[in-house]
Design an enzyme around this catalytic site. Structure first.
Site, short mmCIF file in Angstrom:
data_model
loop_
_atom_site.label_atom_id
_atom_site.label_comp_id
_atom_site.label_asym_id
_atom_site.label_seq_id
_atom_site.Cartn_x
_atom_site.Cartn_y
_atom_site.Cartn_z
N ASP A 1 -37.19 58.03 62.86
CA ASP A 1 -38.08 58.92 63.61
C ASP A 1 -38.20 60.27 62.89
O ASP A 1 -37.21 60.83 62.42
CB ASP A 1 -37.46 59.12 65.00
CG ASP A 1 -38.41 59.78 65.98
OD1 ASP A 1 -39.50 59.24 66.19
OD2 ASP A 1 -38.04 60.84 66.54
N GLU B 1 -24.59 48.17 51.12
CA GLU B 1 -23.26 47.59 51.31
C GLU B 1 -23.37 46.32 52.16
O GLU B 1 -22.48 45.47 52.15
CB GLU B 1 -22.34 48.58 52.03
CG GLU B 1 -21.93 49.78 51.21
CD GLU B 1 -21.15 50.78 52.06
OE1 GLU B 1 -20.53 50.37 53.07
OE2 GLU B 1 -21.21 51.98 51.73
#
Ligand code: BGC
Length: 606
Positions: free
Chosen positions: A250, A302
């Site tokens: 956002d 990751e």
């Protein structure tokens, strides 16, 4: 390690060779169109998001299973099969976190919990499990620019006093003037009024001011403080561990503010205005933002190569937006210039070319979009011939009303034009039903803070957020069978309900199904683009993507089509008596050599 296995979409199976990722058409160039100069070549890179169609779910208006008048996560889970069947690749969930709901959930009080209004963390886990079963990915909405004033960190900042580490999590400043009773600078809230609110100190006296680019219940975080970075890295991992495929970020352009918070001479909310491009505004687009997104990208990686970040970044011009999606930053950024171009074919052509060139330069796909929960739905926007509503301001009962049938016909054409483009695309819930904005919501029922903060001068965004019609004969059109929906549904909703459209071959819903199926079959999202000049007139636009020729006619008259091509689909073909917009002839009525006004067609170029 992934907590939940993410199913692999066959189109992006990493065992496929690079050549097999090329669209079928790119392997068999057609003789008649082979001399065109491509603006963009077919995609060779891997990445599911590069061509995905992602469906935005606005949870409070999707489906209310517990009967409290507001949609919930269990309601989403129950209807996910409908979205899989529609043919989308992923869903994006607007915020469902704990929140006082002053800005419909974009005011978060706990980033790692589900608001009881929407359910529980167990409901969220069930939603992910069902999405996995259906081969749908799920993206969450991350709101890092600001929290709710009810967030524990802001409450602590209020009681801790000036110059404390607690206050340093947010942007507190002393006021100007002898008594400090003037705001620290001239910035304005996006929802109207000053972007600063003065607090009472713990001793009861008027004290410092805090910054809120949105509502006064949404204090901006201080992204100069490493503790804020650490907190959001924790939030990212919390949801990644639960199986989320990524985040729509956002107001991704606003987190970092220019040092010294200088006054701004342009449009005071920082958006672009003539003579003052928003790109220079001190509350937007600061260079340090990119370090944040690089760090987030490394965290996502990751978890493997399939987790993505999508920027809600109101940044212009397009080459600057491309900086958000460099290889080590975000994966996608909404193409808002495209959304704002309307049906102006010259502008559209310029934006598409500029987008593809700018984004190709950094190896990123474009991410096309026509509607979302912040703008008037495109059925309604396109229902005006003259200037329509200003985006985001909404339409009230006293405003000029759109021609809905015309708007729906043009919206079908615009969507078919968009879904033929190479790149990813976002759809907003209800657009597959051809829903318009509700334009007659009484002021007393309006919930968007924009309405209250401007004394009703700006109507706000409620009109595009009305709960969906699922089943025409059920209470509240099948949205929920308990309390009245949180916003009233228009009288036209039963006729537009999903169950009615399912059985009508000429419905908007079936057009969307077919467009998505054809788009996948012809690999248009992974494809190429070359303008076809003969059909780019002042009122039409045409491009070739592989062997698919896409032509959109926004003029008032029908136009001739190239001879000898096979029609894949027209946005108006099959228009039945009940199909809104049927008052204008489509290609099937005009004959296969004519393209009707307000119509788009996909042809196989041969
Ligand atoms: C969201 C809006 C929200 C605002 C503040 C946005 O751009 O899309 O719905 O009101 O951010 O969070």
């Amino acid at each position: 390690m992934e907590a939940f296995p993410i199913p692999c979409n066959v189109f992006y199976d990493v065992t496929m060779s690079v050549d097999s990722l090329l669209p079928v058409a790119a392997q068999e160039p057609s003789a008649a169109f082979s001399s065109l100069t491509p603006v963009h070549d077919a995609v060779k890179a891997h990445g599911w998001w590069r061509s995905a169609v992602i469906y935005q779910i606005y949870p409070r208006s999707f489906r209310d299973l517990n009967g409290d008048g507001v949609g919930d996560l269990a309601g989403i889970t129950a209807e996910l099969p409908q979205l899989a069947e529609l043919g989308v690749d992923a869903v994006w969930l607007s915020p469902f976190y704990r929140s006082p709901q002053r800005d419909a959930g974009y005011d978060v009080s706990d980033y790692c919990d589900v608001d009881p209004l929407f359910g529980t963390l167990a409901d969220f886990d069930a939603l992910i499990a069902e999405a996995n079963r259906l081969n749908l990915r799920v993206i969450a909405d991350l709101v890092p620019n600001h929290s709710s004033d009810q967030h524990i960190a802001f409450q602590a900042a209020l009681t801790a006093g000036a110059n404390s580490p607690e206050r340093d999590m947010f942007i507190f400043r002393d006021g100007q003037g002898p008594d400090g009773n003037e705001p620290p600078n001239n910035w304005q809230s996006h929802f109207g009024g000053s972007a600063w609110t003065r607090i009472s100190e713990p001793n009861g006296l008027p004290g410092q001011w805090f910054l809120h680019l949105f509502d006064s219940s949404q204090p901006d975080f201080n992204w100069d403080n490493p503790a804020v970075h650490a907190e959001f890295e924790r939030v990212l991992r919390f949801w990644l561990d639960r199986g989320i495929s990524g985040f729509r970020v956002d107001v991704a352009h606003a987190l970092v503010k220019a040092a010294g918070l200088p006054n701004w001479g342009g449009r005071a909310d920082g958006n672009s205005s003539d003579g003052f491009p928003g790109q220079d505004a001190p509350m937007f687009g600061q260079p340090a933002l990119h370090d944040i997104y690089r760090r987030w990208r490394s965290i996502l990686e990751e978890y493997g190569p399939d987790r993505i970040l999508c920027a809600e970044a109101n940044v212009d011009p397009l080459p600057r937006l491309a900086q958000w999606v460099r290889p080590d930053e975000m994966h996608q950024a909404f193409n808002f210039p495209y959304l704002h171009a309307g049906l102006d074919v010259n502008r559209l052509r310029h934006i598409i070319t500029d987008s593809l060139l700018s984004l190709d330069a950094v190896g990123a796909p474009s991410t096309w979009v026509l509607s979302n929960h912040d703008v008037v739905r495109h059925v309604t926007r396109f229902g005006y011939d003259g200037p329509g509503p200003r985006d985001g301001d909404g339409i009230g009962p006293d405003d000029a009303q759109p021609n809905e049938d015309l708007g729906r016909r043009r919206a079908a054409a615009a969507t078919m034009f968009m879904l033929g483009l190479p790149g990813g695309a976002y759809l907003y819930q209800g657009e597959e039903l051809g829903l318009p904005d509700s334009t007659n919501i009484p002021g007393t029922m309006r919930q968007d803070p924009t309405f209250a903060r401007t004394g009703g001068a700006r109507i706000g965004r409620d009109g595009c957020r009305v709960p969906l019609p699922w089943r025409s004969a059920e209470p509240h059109c099948g949205f929920g069978d308990g309390l009245d929906p949180w916003l009233p549904q228009p009288e036209s909703w039963p006729a537009l309900a999903r169950d009615k459209q399912e059985v009508d071959p000429a419905s908007h819903l079936n057009l969307y199904r077919e467009m998505l199926a054809q788009r996948a079959a012809h690999r248009l999202g992974q494809g190429s683009l070359a303008w076809v000049e003969d059909y780019c007139t002042g009122s039409s636009l045409a491009y070739l993507n592989g062997t698919t020729l896409v032509i959109m006619n926004v003029g008032t008259d029908a136009m001739p089509l190239p001879a000898g091509q096979t029609i894949l689909r027209s946005s108006a073909a099959g228009t039945g008596a009940e199909q809104p917009g049927a008052d204008q002839p489509g290609t099937d009525q005009l004959g296969a050599d004519q393209l009707g006004s307000g119509e788009t067609i996909w042809l196989t170029a041969s």
